[in-house]
Motif scaffolding. Structure first.
Motif, PDB file in Angstrom:
ATOM      1  N   THR A  52      -8.826   5.432 -11.391  1.00  0.00           N
ATOM      2  CA  THR A  52      -7.672   4.838 -12.066  1.00  0.00           C
ATOM      3  C   THR A  52      -7.930   4.555 -13.538  1.00  0.00           C
ATOM      4  O   THR A  52      -7.050   4.013 -14.218  1.00  0.00           O
ATOM      5  CB  THR A  52      -7.283   3.526 -11.372  1.00  0.00           C
ATOM      6  OG1 THR A  52      -8.416   2.636 -11.381  1.00  0.00           O
ATOM      7  CG2 THR A  52      -6.859   3.780  -9.930  1.00  0.00           C
ATOM      8  N   ASP A 413       0.825   5.190  -5.902  1.00  0.00           N
ATOM      9  CA  ASP A 413       0.620   5.137  -4.454  1.00  0.00           C
ATOM     10  C   ASP A 413       0.933   3.705  -4.013  1.00  0.00           C
ATOM     11  O   ASP A 413       0.046   2.847  -3.920  1.00  0.00           O
ATOM     12  CB  ASP A 413      -0.829   5.522  -4.109  1.00  0.00           C
ATOM     13  CG  ASP A 413      -1.157   5.391  -2.631  1.00  0.00           C
ATOM     14  OD1 ASP A 413      -0.216   5.311  -1.816  1.00  0.00           O
ATOM     15  OD2 ASP A 413      -2.361   5.352  -2.300  1.00  0.00           O
ATOM     16  N   LYS A 416      -0.872   2.282  -0.883  1.00  0.00           N
ATOM     17  CA  LYS A 416      -2.336   2.324  -0.950  1.00  0.00           C
ATOM     18  C   LYS A 416      -2.976   3.053   0.237  1.00  0.00           C
ATOM     19  O   LYS A 416      -4.088   2.720   0.672  1.00  0.00           O
ATOM     20  CB  LYS A 416      -2.933   0.905  -1.031  1.00  0.00           C
ATOM     21  CG  LYS A 416      -2.344   0.032  -2.124  1.00  0.00           C
ATOM     22  CD  LYS A 416      -2.552   0.618  -3.496  1.00  0.00           C
ATOM     23  CE  LYS A 416      -1.975  -0.285  -4.582  1.00  0.00           C
ATOM     24  NZ  LYS A 416      -2.052   0.313  -5.938  1.00  0.00           N
ATOM     25  N   ASP A 417      -2.306   4.072   0.742  1.00  0.00           N
ATOM     26  CA  ASP A 417      -2.899   4.827   1.853  1.00  0.00           C
ATOM     27  C   ASP A 417      -3.592   6.100   1.383  1.00  0.00           C
ATOM     28  O   ASP A 417      -4.072   6.900   2.185  1.00  0.00           O
ATOM     29  CB  ASP A 417      -1.848   5.151   2.919  1.00  0.00           C
ATOM     30  CG  ASP A 417      -0.703   6.028   2.398  1.00  0.00           C
ATOM     31  OD1 ASP A 417      -0.734   6.415   1.202  1.00  0.00           O
ATOM     32  OD2 ASP A 417       0.221   6.316   3.183  1.00  0.00           O
TER      33      ASP A 417
END
Length: 462
Positions: A52, A413, A416-417
């Motif tokens: 990130t 996302d 968060k999967d």
């Protein structure tokens, strides 16, 4: 003619002329994986970790993701741009660094204060690295150790669709130091514009690839595939190969363009080695010396050791637009060490060399369907090869320096999967607002959700 037009014109030209080592699709790292490294799949079922930030270190960095403690992991990118490095990134075992997930023009690695290779795969196994730009540049102080990627004492490694430029040692190195290297694939990549009179202590040192360099004793190195790559604008090492009797080294359907002094040199310095050299194109260019060398030069310097060479269907000549030159594929020792040509099995498909240039130039480097990630530097190298342009350089500024890779808005996302919202929203059975199991397999599919996503981005699924 655009790259897309070339691709369309030659899409039907992949006529397979040799059998391939059998592999079940479920055993492959991804659909269409080729070569001895094709079964690098121990990352499957692991954590999906998002990169990130473009920071060199710290939470969310590529370095943090790559250092996985050998636990199965997929590194996916929510950001794009250039990561400036102060030291090498050491990659752990059981990992897939999925550069195709980066938005925009992708991820570029460049040295800042580091005087070493940006990306190192050492003493590990089961590694996949795809769709990245690795362009280190001159070191701030003299260094003999700036490749783009080094693989050392590692097994089952797949490197694909990489763009590697501006190294000051060889661009790609497979090294063995008292250990074992085996089951390695380098495919569909661009290795170009290594720097000649730069910061290497030996002076002139623009090099392509060195396979099975060695130090210490009891070294074992083999079962390596070098396939469908573009080598351009190096002094030599296109490629240089040693090896042992562990297994063959297959050099298949590569383009070798514009060396100064030599194309490939094959040696017996590590042990008995068998090399398959098929479907390649060796092309002189503006930098190539007047005494054009053979495409393959074999040197046997050790008693009781031998290079065994299978050579077939290779093209040699001059890129379109330059004065024609005539030279042989094999030197005299290479001719003396030829073994009978068979139809395989080889570690990767082999197509006729008359299609090699076009096929490689429309598939190699950091690009995906629609030429996503393909930047002006790669396009320039490709055009050089098409039109007999360009030369070996001493500094990146001679070709315009590093491309600016924009940092576009990050991929989101929400749940968060591991799967991005836009993919889940367009895929039946997935939801961007509710976590799904990314390793679950849709009914009738041999691939999990995350494998399918990665493969679609990469163009692996036709």
């Amino acid at each position: 003619m655009s790259f897309r037009s070339i691709a369309a014109s030659f899409a039907a030209s992949l006529g397979i002329v040799a059998t391939v080592l059998p592999a079940q699709a479920a055993d492959l790292a991804f659909p269409g994986a080729i070569g001895y490294g094709a079964k690098a799949e121990a990352w499957k079922g692991g954590d999906i970790v998002a990169v990130t930030t473009l920071a060199d270190d710290g939470p969310g960095s590529l370095r943090a993701c790559a250092k996985n403690g050998n636990q199965p992991r997929v590194c996916v990118f929510r950001v794009s741009g250039t990561i400036m490095l102060d030291s090498p990134i050491r990659v752990g075992s059981n990992i897939y660094i999925a550069g195709q997930t980066a938005p925009g023009k992708g991820i570029q690695l460049r040295n800042r204060n580091s005087v070493l290779t940006p990306l190192v795969v050492k003493n590990v196994r089961q590694v996949v690295i795809r769709f990245m730009k690795i362009r280190p540049g001159p070191s701030i102080t003299p260094s003999a150790n700036v490749d783009a990627i080094t693989v050392e004492d590692s097994r089952m490694v797949y490197l694909g669709n990489l763009s590697m430029q501006f190294a000051t040692d060889e661009t790609f190195n497979i090294h063995v130091s008292g250990g074992k290297v085996s089951n390695i694939t380098l495919a569909d990549s661009i290795l170009a514009l290594s720097l000649d009179r730069s910061t290497h202590p030996k002076g002139k040192h623009s090099k392509g690839a060195l396979i099975c360099s060695h130090e210490k004793k009891e070294n074992v190195c083999g079962r390596i595939t070098i396939a469908r790559n573009l080598f351009a604008h190096h002094r030599d090492r296109m490629p240089d190969i040693k090896g042992t009797n562990l297994g063959r080294i297959d050099v298949l359907n590569n383009v070798f363009y514009n060396p100064i002094s030599q194309f490939g040199e094959f040696y017996d310095l590590l042990g008995d080695v068998t090399i398959i050299y098929g479907g390649n194109a060796a092309l002189t260019g503006p930098s190539t010396s007047g005494r054009t060398p053979e495409a393959v030069q074999v040197f046997e310097w050790k008693r009781k050791r031998r290079v065994s060479l299978m050579s077939f269907n290779n093209k040699r000549g001059t890129a379109t637009g330059c004065n024609p030159r005539s030279f042989a594929v094999l030197n005299s020792t290479a001719k003396a060490r030829r073994i009978p040509t068979t139809s395989g099995p080889f570690s990767a498909p082999v197509y006729d060399s008359k299609h090699t240039v076009y096929n490689v130039l429309t598939q190699s480097g950091d690009r995906m369907p629609g030429e996503v990630h393909l930047d002006w530097l790669d396009k320039q190298v490709i055009n050089d090869t098409l039109k007999c342009r360009g030369r070996v350089i001493n500094h990146p500024e001679e070709v315009g320096g590093w491309p600016q890779v924009p940092n576009v808005p990050p991929t989101i996302d929400s749940d968060k999967d591991g799967l991005p919202d836009h993919y889940e929203a367009s895929t039946p059975g997935l939801s961007p607002s509710q976590p799904n199991n990314p390793w679950a397999r849709p009914s009738g599919s041999s691939l999990s959700h995350v494998e399918t996503w990665l493969a679609k981005l990469a163009g692996d699924l036709k």
